[in-house]
Motif scaffolding. Structure first.
Motif, PDB file in Angstrom:
ATOM      1  N   HIS A   1      -4.518  -6.447  -0.822  1.00 22.13           N
ATOM      2  CA  HIS A   1      -4.077  -5.635   0.318  1.00 22.13           C
ATOM      3  C   HIS A   1      -2.561  -5.481   0.350  1.00 22.13           C
ATOM      4  CE1 HIS A   1      -8.057  -6.947   2.432  1.00 22.13           C
ATOM      5  NE2 HIS A   1      -8.240  -5.942   1.583  1.00 22.13           N
ATOM      6  N   ALA A   2      -1.835  -6.280  -0.433  1.00 21.88           N
ATOM      7  CA  ALA A   2      -0.373  -6.132  -0.502  1.00 21.88           C
ATOM      8  C   ALA A   2       0.031  -4.838  -1.196  1.00 21.88           C
ATOM      9  CB  ALA A   2       0.243  -7.328  -1.233  1.00 21.88           C
ATOM     10  N   ILE A   3      -0.879  -4.211  -1.907  1.00 22.85           N
ATOM     11  CA  ILE A   3      -0.551  -2.969  -2.610  1.00 22.85           C
ATOM     12  C   ILE A   3      -0.216  -1.855  -1.617  1.00 22.85           C
ATOM     13  CG2 ILE A   3      -1.503  -1.140  -4.081  1.00 22.85           C
ATOM     14  CD1 ILE A   3      -0.709  -3.668  -5.596  1.00 22.85           C
ATOM     15  N   GLU A   4      -0.936  -1.781  -0.516  1.00 29.01           N
ATOM     16  CA  GLU A   4      -0.705  -0.695   0.444  1.00 29.01           C
ATOM     17  C   GLU A   4       0.720  -0.710   1.011  1.00 29.01           C
ATOM     18  OE1 GLU A   4      -1.113   2.670   2.581  1.00 29.01           O
ATOM     19  OE2 GLU A   4      -2.450   1.910   1.011  1.00 29.01           O
ATOM     20  N   PRO A   5       1.206  -1.836   1.570  1.00 27.60           N
ATOM     21  CA  PRO A   5       2.602  -1.817   2.036  1.00 27.60           C
ATOM     22  C   PRO A   5       3.602  -1.616   0.898  1.00 27.60           C
ATOM     23  CG  PRO A   5       1.652  -4.029   2.203  1.00 27.60           C
ATOM     24  CD  PRO A   5       0.528  -3.094   1.912  1.00 27.60           C
ATOM     25  N   ALA A   6       3.233  -2.055  -0.313  1.00 26.23           N
ATOM     26  CA  ALA A   6       4.132  -1.833  -1.453  1.00 26.23           C
ATOM     27  C   ALA A   6       4.291  -0.341  -1.732  1.00 26.23           C
ATOM     28  CB  ALA A   6       3.589  -2.551  -2.691  1.00 26.23           C
TER      29      ALA A   6
ATOM     30  N   ARG B   1       3.723   2.068   0.553  1.00 25.70           N
ATOM     31  CA  ARG B   1       4.301   2.703   1.735  1.00 25.70           C
ATOM     32  C   ARG B   1       5.833   2.712   1.698  1.00 25.70           C
ATOM     33  NH1 ARG B   1       1.348   6.284   4.490  1.00 25.70           N
ATOM     34  NH2 ARG B   1      -0.728   5.481   5.014  1.00 25.70           N
ATOM     35  N   LEU B   2       6.408   1.749   1.011  1.00 20.16           N
ATOM     36  CA  LEU B   2       7.874   1.713   0.895  1.00 20.16           C
ATOM     37  C   LEU B   2       8.409   2.920   0.138  1.00 20.16           C
ATOM     38  CD1 LEU B   2       8.421  -2.088   0.183  1.00 20.16           C
ATOM     39  CD2 LEU B   2       8.932  -0.843   2.289  1.00 20.16           C
ATOM     40  N   TYR B   3       7.548   3.604  -0.583  1.00 19.01           N
ATOM     41  CA  TYR B   3       7.954   4.803  -1.324  1.00 19.01           C
ATOM     42  C   TYR B   3       7.490   6.075  -0.621  1.00 19.01           C
ATOM     43  CZ  TYR B   3       8.946   1.530  -5.106  1.00 19.01           C
ATOM     44  OH  TYR B   3       9.451   0.505  -5.860  1.00 19.01           O
TER      45      TYR B   3
ATOM     46  N   PRO C   1      -6.056  12.549   3.999  1.00 23.99           N
ATOM     47  CA  PRO C   1      -6.272  11.100   3.842  1.00 23.99           C
ATOM     48  C   PRO C   1      -6.996  10.797   2.536  1.00 23.99           C
ATOM     49  CG  PRO C   1      -6.868  11.827   6.053  1.00 23.99           C
ATOM     50  CD  PRO C   1      -6.607  13.071   5.256  1.00 23.99           C
ATOM     51  N   GLY C   2      -6.558   9.752   1.878  1.00 23.21           N
ATOM     52  CA  GLY C   2      -7.191   9.353   0.625  1.00 23.21           C
ATOM     53  C   GLY C   2      -6.594   9.984  -0.615  1.00 23.21           C
ATOM     54  N   THR C   3      -5.670  10.933  -0.442  1.00 22.28           N
ATOM     55  CA  THR C   3      -5.034  11.539  -1.619  1.00 22.28           C
ATOM     56  C   THR C   3      -4.120  10.524  -2.279  1.00 22.28           C
ATOM     57  OG1 THR C   3      -5.031  13.696  -0.514  1.00 22.28           O
ATOM     58  CG2 THR C   3      -3.625  13.455  -2.457  1.00 22.28           C
ATOM     59  N   PRO C   4      -4.269  10.259  -3.579  1.00 25.75           N
ATOM     60  CA  PRO C   4      -3.379   9.302  -4.252  1.00 25.75           C
ATOM     61  C   PRO C   4      -1.916   9.706  -4.099  1.00 25.75           C
ATOM     62  CG  PRO C   4      -5.262   9.812  -5.640  1.00 25.75           C
ATOM     63  CD  PRO C   4      -5.322  10.755  -4.481  1.00 25.75           C
ATOM     64  N   HIS C   5      -1.058   8.718  -3.995  1.00 30.13           N
ATOM     65  CA  HIS C   5       0.361   8.919  -3.718  1.00 30.13           C
ATOM     66  C   HIS C   5       1.009   9.940  -4.656  1.00 30.13           C
ATOM     67  CE1 HIS C   5       4.597   7.714  -2.971  1.00 30.13           C
ATOM     68  NE2 HIS C   5       4.716   7.821  -4.274  1.00 30.13           N
ATOM     69  N   ASN C   6       0.872   9.734  -5.955  1.00 34.61           N
ATOM     70  CA  ASN C   6       1.541  10.624  -6.907  1.00 34.61           C
ATOM     71  C   ASN C   6       0.977  12.045  -6.867  1.00 34.61           C
ATOM     72  OD1 ASN C   6       3.338   8.652  -7.918  1.00 34.61           O
ATOM     73  ND2 ASN C   6       1.757   7.861  -9.296  1.00 34.61           N
ATOM     74  N   GLU C   7      -0.310  12.149  -6.612  1.00 34.41           N
ATOM     75  CA  GLU C   7      -0.935  13.466  -6.567  1.00 34.41           C
ATOM     76  C   GLU C   7      -0.632  14.189  -5.266  1.00 34.41           C
ATOM     77  OE1 GLU C   7      -5.073  12.886  -7.510  1.00 34.41           O
ATOM     78  OE2 GLU C   7      -4.535  11.516  -9.152  1.00 34.41           O
ATOM     79  N   ALA C   8      -0.200  13.443  -4.235  1.00 33.83           N
ATOM     80  CA  ALA C   8       0.136  14.063  -2.948  1.00 33.83           C
ATOM     81  C   ALA C   8       1.500  14.742  -2.979  1.00 33.83           C
ATOM     82  CB  ALA C   8       0.113  13.001  -1.849  1.00 33.83           C
ATOM     83  N   ARG C   9       2.318  14.442  -3.978  1.00 30.60           N
ATOM     84  CA  ARG C   9       3.675  15.016  -4.028  1.00 30.60           C
ATOM     85  C   ARG C   9       3.643  16.539  -4.005  1.00 30.60           C
ATOM     86  NH1 ARG C   9       8.357  12.768  -6.048  1.00 30.60           N
ATOM     87  NH2 ARG C   9       8.571  14.509  -7.518  1.00 30.60           N
ATOM     88  N   ASP C  10       2.742  17.136  -4.761  1.00 26.37           N
ATOM     89  CA  ASP C  10       2.676  18.596  -4.787  1.00 26.37           C
ATOM     90  C   ASP C  10       2.303  19.159  -3.423  1.00 26.37           C
ATOM     91  OD1 ASP C  10       3.410  18.721  -7.406  1.00 26.37           O
ATOM     92  OD2 ASP C  10       1.395  19.006  -8.199  1.00 26.37           O
TER      93      ASP C  10
ATOM     94  N   LEU D   1      -2.103   4.987  -6.194  1.00 31.56           N
ATOM     95  CA  LEU D   1      -0.993   5.833  -6.630  1.00 31.56           C
ATOM     96  C   LEU D   1      -1.469   7.088  -7.351  1.00 31.56           C
ATOM     97  CD1 LEU D   1       1.413   3.057  -7.928  1.00 31.56           C
ATOM     98  CD2 LEU D   1       1.808   4.535  -5.948  1.00 31.56           C
ATOM     99  N   GLY D   2      -2.525   6.954  -8.135  1.00 28.34           N
ATOM    100  CA  GLY D   2      -2.938   8.087  -8.952  1.00 28.34           C
ATOM    101  C   GLY D   2      -2.079   8.201 -10.197  1.00 28.34           C
ATOM    102  N   ASP D   3      -2.400   9.185 -10.992  1.00 28.72           N
ATOM    103  CA  ASP D   3      -1.731   9.383 -12.278  1.00 28.72           C
ATOM    104  C   ASP D   3      -0.347   9.986 -12.058  1.00 28.72           C
ATOM    105  OD1 ASP D   3      -0.946   9.956 -14.826  1.00 28.72           O
ATOM    106  OD2 ASP D   3      -2.754  11.056 -15.379  1.00 28.72           O
ATOM    107  N   PRO D   4       0.734   9.328 -12.541  1.00 25.67           N
ATOM    108  CA  PRO D   4       2.070   9.917 -12.403  1.00 25.67           C
ATOM    109  C   PRO D   4       2.201  11.269 -13.099  1.00 25.67           C
ATOM    110  CG  PRO D   4       2.204   7.607 -13.064  1.00 25.67           C
ATOM    111  CD  PRO D   4       0.780   8.021 -13.186  1.00 25.67           C
TER     112      PRO D   4
END
Length: 730
Positions: free
Chosen positions: A315-320, A322-324, A357-366, A466-469
């Motif tokens: 569960h530490a991954i989520e706040p990690a 969120r810092l980005y 909701p649920g969109t991986p971080h890297n894929e949400a950038r677009d 995170l999803g695929d960079p």
């Protein structure tokens, strides 16, 4: 294939009484009808498969639909060709009706089959009509008069067994219309030799097993049972049953993931699901969920392994992450060649909120970038004559805006994210504030990317979150390829229209927007291969589930948001102990709606073996759920010297041309059969879930002390289906 020209029965001489036409004539006629229907079905499937493969299906969804249909037709064709007549498992005869008329004979098969007139020749074993074939007992006959099970060898019946449930059927047996046996088909099958692959047991599934197989998929079902109770059989057949019976699981609704304990186990059960007509189930071990799983060693420090085994650390991954994902708290002026636009802190917050909701971080950038651009475009005066495409390109070239966006929503590599936890103490403390200063220090390491098995749940959570960079770059390349192809197609259309001298000017229809889009072949654009194990899955089946840590459970729960689970295991076979109840364990990791089913009969292990295995586990786990064996083969456990290992194995192999053996506890064993399918050399951990005719334990006391040692000895001993030999060094 042609209709039967000879008998479907090939009964050995000592079973000649069963070849009486009065007993098998009805079956012969029915098998002839099955053979004829199979011939027509295979020809029809061949034709449909050929037609489907030739269908264009150029658009993405059409291509996907075509590929799925090809897969479905191919799987059914392969099953029909593989089994032929032995698709038929047996038959049931319903009891007579109250008006005195006779009952109906129903033949049960691996698949359903009808003839050209629509007459049902076989009902699928998973259908409600077939349930009494497995579930009927003398206490609850479920409307049956009799039941017959077949043994097939080389496509012909080499034995069959009849059971009767009514007085009338018993009278038929006395008149020679039913062949009763002192032994049931199931008991007779228990003494047969094992092979390198799990043998087919579908026709002999027992009532207690069938009830679990057919249980609802809602919530989590725990199937607890000791060695030899058929847990793996239940797990595999339940996966096939649910795909057939539960419309929520099949098609594009998520499917089923089957998780086994290790690679030898997956190889052992590899044939079972295809033999049941299900080839779409994804099978794996927990290690397979992460690319690094195959090469990651165990954690050297037990305390580090313990800290990383908890659900909290995952569960530490989520706040990690969120810092980005921090929107700017101050606005900025965005300059363009035409107009300067103000981007406020509220505008940033609005763009960030646009992500589904649920969109991986890297894929949400677009998505966020598109939301920002849309917000800025809305600020442009509608009277201004500014081409939108040029304004978009100008924003993309605006260094200050791009830099601010990159700082607010940074592209993150999952391996760097987890590596930073193990190399930057302040980062770990912020993301896992429950850890003590000493625990934070203990988790730090010199090489943050020296992945161990204990890191896999964190790597997995980071990859899924995170999803695929590269996803964003791939999508832009795909869009560019499609745009280039559309432009090229536009030039072709211009040329065709210019050269069209027909009276109707039919080529002008190519200017219709929808038709132009249909001319673009999306299949030529680069598309990322999907991660077949990433999910989400509609249902997950886990065998040997007692071995999973809380952190590993998170890997599975991330793939099963519905929490529809089949959890199969034995607390007494947990190498690191399992002091809780299943209910307590599952509630702690976040699984509710837990139902429980127990298997208490040991069908596999002879009484002679269990008599020595039970005290071994009782010493360490007094309340272990030790099942009751239902058979004795008269072969006591043999004790001897480790110096005789080679000769013992060689003698057994010479006397038993069929069957399999396993040596456990002698990694250097190099007899002629080592490394082959006949006799294998395994550790207790890798033998779990498997079964062998012969098991030879070498120095079992060296397996260790405490619960782990006792469990390893217990597991190793109970792999034997015929003979157990225990050898010790002098």
């Amino acid at each position: 294939m042609t209709p039967l020209t000879s008998s479907a029965f090939a009964l050995p001489e000592h079973l000649a009484v069963k070849a009486d036409p009065a007993l098998i004539a009805d079956d012969e006629r029915h098998f002839a009808a099955i053979a004829e229907s199979l011939e027509h079905s295979i020809a029809d499937l061949d034709e449909r498969l050929d037609t489907t493969r030739k269908a264009p299906g150029r658009a993405y969804q059409e291509a996907l639909d075509r590929d799925q249909e090809v897969h479905r037709l191919t799987a059914r064709l392969r099953t029909l060709r593989r089994f032929s007549l032995d698709l038929c498992l047996g038959r049931l005869v319903t009891s007579g009706k109250p008006d005195g008329t006779g009952g109906e004979a129903v033949y049960v098969g691996r698949l359903g089959l009808t003839d050209r007139s629509g007459r049902r020749l076989l009902v699928d074993w998973r259908s409600p009509a077939a349930e009494p074939f497995f579930a009927a007992t003398h206490a609850e006959p479920m409307g049956l008069a009799s039941r017959r099970r077949y043994r097939w060898t080389g496509g012909r019946v080499t034995d069959y067994w009849d059971e009767v449930f009514t007085a009338e059927a018993l009278e038929d047996a006395r008149r020679g219309k039913v062949a009763l046996d002192d032994d049931s088909a199931f008991i007779a099958s228990l003494g047969s030799s094992r092979s390198p692959r799990m043998r087919d047991v579908l026709s002999t599934i027992q009532a207690d097993q069938d009830a679990i197989i057919r249980a609802s998929s809602h919530g989590a079902l725990v199937v607890d049972g000791g060695p030899g109770t058929g847990k793996t059989v239940v797990a595999l057949h339940r996966a096939a049953y649910l795909l057939y019976a539960d419309p929520r699981l099949g098609g594009r609704r998520g499917g089923v993931l089957f998780v086994g304990p290790h690679r030898p186990y997956l190889a052992y059960v590899a044939d079972v699901l295809p033999s049941l007509g299900e080839e779409g189930v994804q099978t794996c071990t927990v290690r397979d969920l992460v690319p690094e799983g195959g090469s990651a060693p165990d954690e050297a420090d037990p305390e580090v392994a313990r800290l990383k085994s908890t659900a909290d650390i995952v569960h530490a991954i989520e706040p990690a992450v969120r810092l980005y994902e921090e929107a700017p708290t101050e606005g900025m002026e965005v300059e363009t060649p035409w107009v300067d636009l103000w981007l406020s802190a509220d505008d940033w917050a609005e763009a960030f909120a646009a992500v589904d909701p649920g969109t991986p971080h890297n894929e949400a950038r677009d998505d966020i970038w598109e939301a920002l651009v849309a917000i800025l475009l809305d600020k442009v005066d509608s009277d201004a004559d500014i081409p939108e495409d040029q304004l978009r390109r100008a924003l993309l070239r605006n260094g200050a805006l791009v830099d601010a966006f990159d700082r607010a929503w940074t592209l993150v590599d999952p391996y760097d994210l987890v590596g930073d936890l193990w190399s930057v103490p302040a980062y770990l403390r912020r993301c896992a504030p429950w850890l003590s200063a000493e625990e934070v220090r203990l988790l730090q390491r010199t090489d943050p990317h020296a992945w161990t098995r204990s890191d896999l749940p964190l790597l997995d959570a980071a990859r899924l979150r995170l999803g695929d960079p590269e996803a964003s770059r791939r999508r832009r390349r795909r869009e560019a390829a499609l745009a280039a192809q559309a432009e090229e197609m536009s030039h072709v259309v211009d040329h065709l229209i210019a050269d069209d001298d027909s009276e109707m000017k039919v080529m002008s229809m190519l200017r219709v927007e929808d038709l132009q889009g249909a001319l673009v072949d999306e299949s030529v654009a680069p598309v990322a291969d999907p991660d077949l194990l990433a999910g989400p899955f509609a249902h997950v089946v886990v065998d040997e589930a007692q071995e999973l840590t809380d952190a590993e459970w998170q890997m599975l729960l991330l793939r099963c948001p519905s929490r529809s689970l089949t959890i199969v295991g034995d607390r007494a076979q947990a190498r690191h102990g399992f002091a809780e109840s299943w209910q307590q364990r599952l509630e702690r990791i976040g699984v509710g709606q837990v139902r429980h089913a127990s298997l208490t009969i040991n069908y596999r292990t002879p009484e002679e073996v269990m008599a020595e295995a039970e005290p071994v586990i009782r010493v360490a786990i007094p309340d272990a759920n030790v099942p009751t064996s239902i058979r004795s083969n008269g072969r006591p456990v043999v004790h001897g010297s480790a110096a005789d290992l080679d000769s013992i194995v060689a003698s057994w192999a010479a006397e038993h041309p069929d069957g399999t053996g396993c040596v456990i506890g002698a990694p250097s064993f190099q007899a002629a059969y080592a490394g082959t399918d006949r006799v294998r050399s395994l550790t207790p951990e890798l033998a779990k879930g498997l079964e062998f005719d012969l098991v030879v334990l070498v120095d079992p006391d060296s397996f260790g002390t405490g619960i782990e040692g006792a469990v390893d000895r217990y597991v190793a001993m109970t792999r034997a289906t015929q003979q157990l030999v225990v050898l010790t060094s002098d």
